[in-house]
Design a protein around this motif. Sequence first.
Motif: not given
Length: 269
Positions: A171-183
Amino acid sequence: MSFEKSPQINPKEQAPGVGKQAKHEEAGKIKQLFGHCFEISKFNEGDRIPVGGENIFSPEVNIKVTGDFENFKQFFAETSELATKYNLLKLKEWLVSQGIEFDEKLFAALFAFTKKFEEKYPDNPEKEKERQKLYSDKGREIKLSDIFNANTAECAEVAALAQGYLQQEGVSSTYFSGDVLWDKDWEFSEEHSFIVIRLREKVYIYDPTNPTNTTSGKYPSIYTVGANFDEETARNQKIFVTATNLLSKREAFYGVNDGTNVDPKRHIV
């Protein structure tokens, strides 16, 4: 949440078918983004995978774990085998009935990972404290298998394991270390690791740490994005891209940040 005509898993149904050079290669696979965030295109056996930083005031990610993916060969094999036992024709019909446009073979692979992960690594309410102690005790000697053997994996390690599995599946995928907002109204984002999947000119976010809960059990959390995720996160500025869960239709906001507060009008696209 309930999904009508949810695909049934029937095993009897067959589906259609570190020297200087190593360090240089490892660094070449890491795309540094805004703040502490980065993206890794591929993992090799023995890679030192960044999972966190000791100083909250610095973007340096100096806590690492060795990716000993060979120790997960059985888990990968069992997961891959499970994926082949799903009836892809029925799965495609179910996806269409739910108004979901997504490759059924890839959905089967992600569904299998979700199920096998849940089976092998049940929820551990003490994992955060135990994980910190494990990293402290083992230091540079710590391996990915140490974390999973102790059942203390959090998003960084779970995403690393998922990336290893998806690489095996082609699968063409990458590991991403970032941030998330659930709201979108949250003032501060949460550091988070996830997977970016690129399929037929479309970009999806796969969040293996937070499966979608339904009345039929846990399903993979796959998100579509409205904006160009790659372009937006490469601008070297704080940004979050609106993402919509394929199953629940709920929104989340994945992107990059440097630990500072978020203004939804300026920082969400």
